[in-house]
Design an enzyme around this catalytic site. Structure first.
Site, mmCIF file in Angstrom:
data_model
loop_
_atom_site.group_PDB
_atom_site.id
_atom_site.type_symbol
_atom_site.label_atom_id
_atom_site.label_comp_id
_atom_site.label_asym_id
_atom_site.label_seq_id
_atom_site.Cartn_x
_atom_site.Cartn_y
_atom_site.Cartn_z
ATOM 1 N N THR A 43 59.796 20.178 30.165
ATOM 2 C CA THR A 43 59.184 21.494 29.922
ATOM 3 C C THR A 43 58.839 21.650 28.455
ATOM 4 O OG1 THR A 43 60.488 22.423 31.747
ATOM 5 C CG2 THR A 43 59.493 23.981 30.201
ATOM 6 N N ASP A 60 52.561 20.147 36.290
ATOM 7 C CA ASP A 60 54.020 19.989 36.221
ATOM 8 C C ASP A 60 54.543 19.563 37.594
ATOM 9 O OD1 ASP A 60 56.601 20.077 35.274
ATOM 10 O OD2 ASP A 60 56.803 22.248 35.450
ATOM 11 N N GLN A 67 62.786 12.449 41.717
ATOM 12 C CA GLN A 67 63.107 13.808 42.155
ATOM 13 C C GLN A 67 62.080 14.339 43.152
ATOM 14 O OE1 GLN A 67 64.876 16.518 39.098
ATOM 15 N NE2 GLN A 67 64.289 14.922 37.643
ATOM 16 N N ARG A 107 72.172 17.805 38.475
ATOM 17 C CA ARG A 107 72.268 19.234 38.137
ATOM 18 C C ARG A 107 73.489 19.491 37.257
ATOM 19 N NH1 ARG A 107 67.827 19.767 38.002
ATOM 20 N NH2 ARG A 107 67.855 17.544 38.408
#
Length: 761
Positions: free
Chosen positions: A39, A230, A261, A614
């Site tokens: 990001t 993205d 992912q 995570r």
């Protein structure tokens, strides 16, 4: 702008991140490992284009998968380029192309104020069509039909192509649903007649627009000099084709993603988009972000040891300079209820020992049904929690009722909105009257609104008079809407429709909650109107924003300090200090439905990789030896994914049951800990350390045998556990199990429908 200022701007970036920011020309793929700062790279790249390359922000398109991600990126960019950030075409695929279609949909026969149907609207319409066609709604279930239609649209298969494709027809006939193609046709035609598009249509129709109107495509190719995407691994064929067309002139397309992912194939995501991106762009620049800033070394290394087992992947070497951290803890329980107790007690202990807050913990599971045992255990220990992915605020009945009125005020051809509101509150207009209106509109070839305005020709008596009054009320809403903003219009509609009055008069607890929810919706509309960034304050603009909200955007009364419970799919993009991944059992994770092909199994492994990554500081994995599934107590075996993890990074923290831990896994015993979880206190023992076993190398002639005639006493070879002897056979319904004493690994219970065994003698 001075070179020193540019260097100051870039100084916080590592070398690959910097490369991803400053190389702005030509096709670029940024492969971003978990926690690697993707990001940051995206936002810096856009800010760099505007501030240092002097690119007009109106000529930049940035596509995300949640409105939340778009907002966060825009806020970060604003800190660098101020209000110019508001001029970027940034948002989800659906929101950006809904905006484009508002301007261009007339080319394909839609008005600019078309309604956007959510999944409930679509399924309701499908139910109506199935009923009208006289088909069995138990065979043609709305969910199944909608899923089939959605899959076709995501692959850019129109209803005409679908009906004329013998493969689709043969597949539907094998599923005993030969009329899916006809339902697809009627569904599309009814949506078109209602001036409505569903979510899939926003992309399908954009592709249609660009294909059939090259002048429109050329207009946007010239406008958008830079296209950024993205989470590229989550794109479907439809999304990829749109971006490819838009960027085909200048080739300034930058995609950011991680093939490891890619976990949304069930939504139509196509991992081949990222795996084969280089084939479409031979001059592609590939940049790899491999430094993980999120997790400890043990977590990163464990994740790497899992994902390396997948064959279909883009190679990268994710690493971290963070501290080594604690080993990943494996929790074994007798049952799913005991698993919940052990997880809750571990959270309690971690809070006491390390001063964590509830919000520092997340419990992740493969299916929503697994939350029950976790919720019960957390409640017993008075630990606050929140379940993410429950009923969304905007899916509540009272909210959808008012939104139905607002939608119909904007678009009088919205059939689903009409069905919802015409007799709400009750005004004596039954379903038969509504059916007459819809049939008449179809027979006469006119809109629903034209029938309603001339209702005396079609429906008489009290119902006809009630419909006449309803039409007068809707006309008054339209007049208010044309001269007022969204909030003033919504207030007037809520009051004059009778909805607010009906809810206010219901003094039950549920009634008061519903009334407060409607007030909260009005507050949201007021917030929308008062927001200085809102350029279009009309009711239509608000309805579009609401219709395009994603799961991650739901603002429904979140607890600030609570343990988060959610599916792994919902957790993507999030991070927590402590993560529990529960239900690590065969047929649950990996799911039994994902074992039919290598592609499915590798997607499940990617899902496990997402779950592991995570965690920032501490990761717990748990499984139960027995679990209630579909009303029956089932014996479970540990997930194959646990064996994927290099045992160097694992330890058993709590072990309740008679089975030994996984071979090679370090074991620790915690004495009084088990008392907290409801088990009797055991005498402390010295930690037991299991010698790491060397992996068995299958024989050169290894080939799985037919085990239908396997009997006690047979000597067998397993590709992983080596040689052993069958000591017992067990039949549980259709499942045949063999209990085998392996020379190196001891007793194992294997399900013969899955086990690969070579019968030696």
């Amino acid at each position: 702008m001075s070179l020193d200022a540019e260097e100051e701007f870039l100084k916080e970036l590592n070398e690959p991140q910097r490369e991803g920011v400053i190389n702005t020309e030509g096709p670029t793929m940024i492969i971003a490992g978990a926690g690697s700062g993707k990001t940051r790279v995206l936002t810096y790249r856009i800010a760099y284009l505007i501030k240092y390359k002097h690119v007009d922000p109106f000529s930049i398109m940035a596509l995300t998968f949640t409105n939340k991600a778009a907002r966060e990126m825009r806020n970060r960019i604003e800190k660098v380029v101020d209000n110019d950030a508001r001029n970027i075409w940034m948002g989800t695929f659906h929101s950006v192309f809904a905006r484009l279609l508002r301007s261009e949909a007339h080319h394909i026969g839609y008005p600019s104020n078309f309604t956007i149907y959510d999944a409930d609207d679509s399924k309701s319409l499908i139910k109506s069509i199935v009923k009208e066609q006289g088909l069995d709604d138990k065979v043609y279930k709305a969910n199944a039909v909608f899923s089939r239609i959605s899959g076709a649209k995501n692959n850019l298969v129109s209803w005409k192509d679908y009906i004329n494709n013998p493969l689709y027809q043969a597949d539907d006939e094998s599923q005993m649903r030969p009329h899916i193609g006809k339902l697809y046709q009627l569904y599309v035609q009814r949506c078109f007649k209602a001036d409505a598009m569903d979510f899939d249509d926003l992309l399908f129709n954009t592709n249609l627009l660009f294909k059939e109107h090259p002048d429109v495509l050329n207009k946007y190719q010239q406008r958008f000099q830079y296209v950024l995407v993205d989470e590229f691994q989550d794109t479907n064929i439809s999304q990829y084709l749109i971006t490819k067309r838009l960027a085909s002139v200048r080739q300034n397309i930058a995609v950011v993603g991680d093939d490891a992912q890619s976990i949304y194939a069930f939504r139509g995501a196509n991992i081949q988009n990222i795996l084969n991106f280089e084939k479409d762009y031979p001059d592609l620049r590939i940049i790899k972000l491999e430094q993980n800033y999120r997790s400890t070394q043990n977590i990163v290394n464990a994740a790497n040891s899992v994902i390396v087992k997948n064959k279909a992947q883009l190679h990268k070497n994710v690493w971290t300079s963070n501290q080594e951290g604690r080993l990943i803890e494996l929790i074994k329980a007798v049952s799913d209820n005991e698993e919940g107790k052990l997880v809750a007690s571990t959270i309690f202990e971690q809070k006491m020992n390390h001063q964590y807050h509830n919000s520092d913990f997340a419990v992740l599971y493969r299916t929503n049904s697994q939350s029950r045992a976790m919720e019960e255990a957390l409640r017993r220990m008075n630990i606050k929690y929140k379940v993410v992915g429950g009923l969304s605020f905007y899916q509540r009945k009272e909210i959808k009722d008012l939104l139905g009125y607002l939608r119909f005020a904007v678009n009088q051809n919205d059939e689903q909105a009409l069905r919802r509101i015409i007799n709400l509150p009750k005004r004596g207009i039954g379903d038969s009257s509504v059916d007459k209106i819809i049939v008449a509109a179809d027979e006469q070839g006119v809109s629903l609104w034209e029938i309603l305005e001339n209702i005396h020709h079609f429906v008489g008596g009290r119902a006809g008079e009630a419909i006449k009054n309803f039409v007068t009320m809707i006309k008054s809403f339209r007049i208010t809407m044309e001269k007022s903003d969204a909030y003033d219009t919504a207030q007037m509609v809520a009051k004059n429709s009778g909805l607010l009055k009906e809810l206010y008069e219901d003094k039950t607890v549920e009634g008061l909650n519903r009334y407060e929810n409607v007030q909260e919706l009005l507050n949201a509309i007021k917030e929308f109107v008062d927001n200085p960034e809102t350029n279009d304050k009309t009711l239509g603009a608000f309805l579009q924003e609401v219709s395009l909200l994603t799961d991650a955007d739901d603002k429904n009364k979140e607890l600030d300090d609570a343990v988060t419970l959610m599916t792994i799919h919902m957790a993507k993009g999030l991070e927590f200090k402590n993560v529990f991944v529960v239900g690590m059992e065969e047929d649950l994770f990996p799911s039994q439905m994902m074992l039919s092909s290598r592609a499915d199994l590798e997607e499940e492994r990617r899902l496990f990789y997402v779950a592991i990554t995570r965690a920032e500081q501490h990761l717990f994995l748990s499984y139960a030896l027995n679990r209630y599934r579909y009303g029956r107590l089932k014996t479970c075996e540990p997930s194959r994914f646990l064996s994927d993890i290099d045992t160097t990074y694992l330890q058993v923290s709590k072990s309740i049951g008679s089975h030994e831990p996984l071979p090679g896994v370090q074991a620790q015993h915690f004495g009084k800990r088990s008392l907290i979880a409801g088990f009797p206190e055991q005498k402390p023992q010295a930690p037991r350390h299991f010698v790491k076993q060397t992996a068995h190398q299958p024989s050169s002639d290894f080939k799985p045998s037919d085990t239908s005639n396997l009997i006690v006493g047979n000597r067998v070879e397993h590709p992983k556990f080596g040689f052993g002897k069958v000591i017992r056979m067990d039949v549980d319904g259709a499942n045949r199990k063999a209990i085998i004493d392996f020379e190196q690994f001891g007793e194992k219970t294997l399900l013969l429908s899955f086990a690969k065994l070579r019968i030696v003698e």
